[in-house]
Design a protein around this motif. Structure first.
Motif, PDB file in Angstrom:
ATOM      1  N   VAL A  65      20.271  19.488  81.795  1.00  0.00           N
ATOM      2  CA  VAL A  65      21.636  19.240  81.620  1.00  0.00           C
ATOM      3  C   VAL A  65      21.966  17.991  80.928  1.00  0.00           C
ATOM      4  CG1 VAL A  65      23.680  18.734  82.833  1.00  0.00           C
ATOM      5  CG2 VAL A  65      22.433  20.508  83.376  1.00  0.00           C
ATOM      6  N   PRO A  66      21.332  16.629  81.167  1.00  0.00           N
ATOM      7  CA  PRO A  66      21.700  15.898  80.224  1.00  0.00           C
ATOM      8  C   PRO A  66      21.271  15.949  78.735  1.00  0.00           C
ATOM      9  CG  PRO A  66      20.739  14.942  82.300  1.00  0.00           C
ATOM     10  CD  PRO A  66      20.697  16.487  82.321  1.00  0.00           C
TER      11      PRO A  66
ATOM     12  N   ALA B  72      23.454  18.096  77.312  1.00  0.00           N
ATOM     13  CA  ALA B  72      24.723  17.567  77.009  1.00  0.00           C
ATOM     14  C   ALA B  72      24.551  16.661  75.716  1.00  0.00           C
ATOM     15  CB  ALA B  72      25.292  17.006  78.213  1.00  0.00           C
ATOM     16  N   ARG B  73      23.657  16.051  75.574  1.00  0.00           N
ATOM     17  CA  ARG B  73      23.588  15.235  74.509  1.00  0.00           C
ATOM     18  C   ARG B  73      23.488  15.927  73.149  1.00  0.00           C
ATOM     19  NH1 ARG B  73      24.619  11.084  71.773  1.00  0.00           N
ATOM     20  NH2 ARG B  73      23.214   9.867  70.450  1.00  0.00           N
TER      21      ARG B  73
ATOM     22  N   TYR C 204      26.625  19.066  72.650  1.00  0.00           N
ATOM     23  CA  TYR C 204      27.830  18.483  72.773  1.00  0.00           C
ATOM     24  C   TYR C 204      27.987  17.326  72.209  1.00  0.00           C
ATOM     25  CZ  TYR C 204      28.394  22.674  75.746  1.00  0.00           C
ATOM     26  OH  TYR C 204      28.374  23.902  76.329  1.00  0.00           O
TER      27      TYR C 204
ATOM     28  N   ARG D 117      27.388  14.344  73.729  1.00  0.00           N
ATOM     29  CA  ARG D 117      27.763  13.468  74.708  1.00  0.00           C
ATOM     30  C   ARG D 117      26.909  12.219  74.861  1.00  0.00           C
ATOM     31  NH1 ARG D 117      29.811  17.636  79.250  1.00  0.00           N
ATOM     32  NH2 ARG D 117      31.767  18.451  77.884  1.00  0.00           N
TER      33      ARG D 117
ATOM     34  N   ILE E 253      24.919   9.874  77.033  1.00  0.00           N
ATOM     35  CA  ILE E 253      24.587  10.003  78.352  1.00  0.00           C
ATOM     36  C   ILE E 253      23.971   8.753  78.644  1.00  0.00           C
ATOM     37  CG2 ILE E 253      22.749  10.994  79.751  1.00  0.00           C
ATOM     38  CD1 ILE E 253      24.892  12.969  78.457  1.00  0.00           C
TER      39      ILE E 253
END
Length: 80
Positions: A39-40, A43-44, A47, A49, A51
């Motif tokens: 997931v991290p 997400a990075r 998306y 994002r 972290i």
């Protein structure tokens, strides 16, 4: 939307059931729970994002712990 999610859930369970014919339950669980550790990364990469370092460390520790619990010492199987 519910039908679409149900279809993906069914596909996941079906693939895991087929995979259990070719590998051990502990390895199947390890592979299944890898999604939590990814997931991290997702997400990075997808998306963009930011972290936190704490999250990266937590994911790494969880990955190592899951690998230790799921390792039975035998070589990889076809279902892995």
């Amino acid at each position: 939307a519910g039908g679409w999610l149900g279809l993906w859930t069914f596909a996941g369970y079906a693939m895991q059931s087929v995979g259990l014919q070719y590998t051990s339950a502990s390895r199947s669980a390890f592979i299944l729970y890898l999604n939590v550790k990814f997931v991290p990364i997702i997400a990075r990469v997808i998306y963009g994002r930011k972290i936190s370092q704490r999250t990266w460390i937590s994911a790494a520790v969880a990955l190592v712990g899951t690998a230790l619990l799921g390792s039975d010492g035998s070589p990889p199987n076809l279902g892995d």
